[in-house]
Design an enzyme around this catalytic site. Sequence first.
Site, mmCIF file in Angstrom:
data_model
loop_
_atom_site.group_PDB
_atom_site.id
_atom_site.type_symbol
_atom_site.label_atom_id
_atom_site.label_comp_id
_atom_site.label_asym_id
_atom_site.label_seq_id
_atom_site.Cartn_x
_atom_site.Cartn_y
_atom_site.Cartn_z
ATOM 1 N N HIS A 463 45.646 38.480 34.169
ATOM 2 C CA HIS A 463 45.785 37.377 35.124
ATOM 3 C C HIS A 463 46.913 37.640 36.130
ATOM 4 C CE1 HIS A 463 44.126 34.586 31.700
ATOM 5 N NE2 HIS A 463 43.178 35.346 32.231
ATOM 6 N N PRO A 464 46.930 38.795 36.794
ATOM 7 C CA PRO A 464 48.023 39.044 37.748
ATOM 8 C C PRO A 464 47.904 38.136 38.966
ATOM 9 C CG PRO A 464 46.368 40.762 37.943
ATOM 10 C CD PRO A 464 45.951 39.902 36.779
#
Length: 546
Positions: A463-464
């Site tokens: 989930h960058p």
Amino acid sequence: MNAEYVIVGAGSAGCAMAYRLAEAGKSVLVIEHGGSDAGPFINMPGALSYPMNMKMYDWGYESEPEEHLGGRRLACPRGKVIGGSSSINGMVYVRGHAMDFDHWRDTGAEGWGYADVLPYFRRMEHWHGGESGWRGTDGPLHITRGKRDNPLVQAFVDAGIEAGYEATEDYNGEKQEGFGPMEATIHNGERWSAAKAYLRPAQKLGAQVVRALAQRVVIKDGRAVGVEVLRGGKTEVITAETEVILAASSLNSPKLLMLSGIGPEAHLAEHGIDVVADRPGVGQNLQDHLELYIQMKATQPVSLFTYWNLPGKAYVGARWLLLKDGPGASNQFESAAFVRSAPGVPYPDIQYHFLPLAVRYDGKVAAEGHGFQAHVGPMRSKSRGAVTLRSADPADAPVIRFNYMSHPDDWSDFRTCIRLTREIFAQAAFAAYAGHEIQPGADVQSDAELNAFIAEHAESAYHPCGTCRMGAPDDPGAVVDSHGRVIGVEALRVADSSIFPRITNGNLNGPSIMVGEKIADHVLDRSLAAVNDEPWINPRWETAQR
């Protein structure tokens, strides 16, 4: 080649942008480096561990050695395919918590509070969960729930309630906090990616998709006028008559800005890049969710391990190909929970994905056969990293340093996650199924032992976000304003998870698509009216953990 609007990246937000702009009668061209999203590995939900590990569909990025995780390099898959990461992700659909968006608004992203974004979530959703004023029912993005017929899936929810937590019928509705069913971007047994929801309809409206590698934004006299691409071995420029919109991911959007001369002046100078706009925030503020897999041995043969052999996989595959049902029609994340870690935490800061199998994302199953696991991790880590350039060569991968676990609070938060999970698995609801703890293992108890386990086993939830932070135009750390416009350059926007000021609760695909929807309206100089629906906040949050 030219269009009014040139979008870089056919991913979650880029597809939504393309559709809304094409729907409004604009000419749109989308640049995508990856190829077709056809084929069973992408479209069969149960095969989700395959595409994110295939070079054909994934950029293949990994972090630099992470100092606080024993020097491990962590995989960082990003979709290099039509549909972007929505074509290779776990298909879990989470909007985020109302207070996440109020935090965005309060830190300078004017017009991005919950009241402002809720109408966009409703517009994009086609929810198959029944009647609810909180949800959209005629949008392009189909959202469904699995059959939940595995007894372990229900046991997880029952155990949470036995442990004293809330139940929630819909964590994407009024009440996120609690245990309940998980939702997915799956429709008629197939992955329902942003490409299916938005890009195909956009193409029917005249939007073009060009397969090429974007190398930099072409800027003349402070204005973006096109995108330089490598196509068929040749460098060419695709001209944008009105605007260029970067939707290339939280890793590639900041990289493209820096290659185009927009970023921290000293860093650009290191690579011999002429500065167009000195924006020190480009590439900074990198955030992610880390998680652990807490695995238990199952004492009964009720887990998905039944299918973890050649005949089993053949049966699952054949049934899915012929009927689009069976275990292959689900991502198998069918129960979820959002809980608070302590009294005084106003809204959930821990997320659970429950899986009726003991397995890793790379598809390696636990050696012990039948089992089950909870993916658990803190939602709002205080650690921050950065994306920087490796060189001025667009073919080079960016340097990705998450700086995971660099804040001391992250360690205590993770230890809390492990201990709370053990308590849930010890409830009566699991008594008929739970054997010994496979991982971390019952002998791992002290803070030091748990820390060692975290350092060795924490994995990215992929989930960058946050690397082109949205904020007020006079905020030196902001990269874009609240309309997605890059500060200091005309006719250039960013619309993807890189503009998140802070990471949201849960998986990021839903909020990323919402960003595409909302920025499209800003481009078109319109907006949906804000609403005043009041989300549920635990009335005991100041004094109780559950």
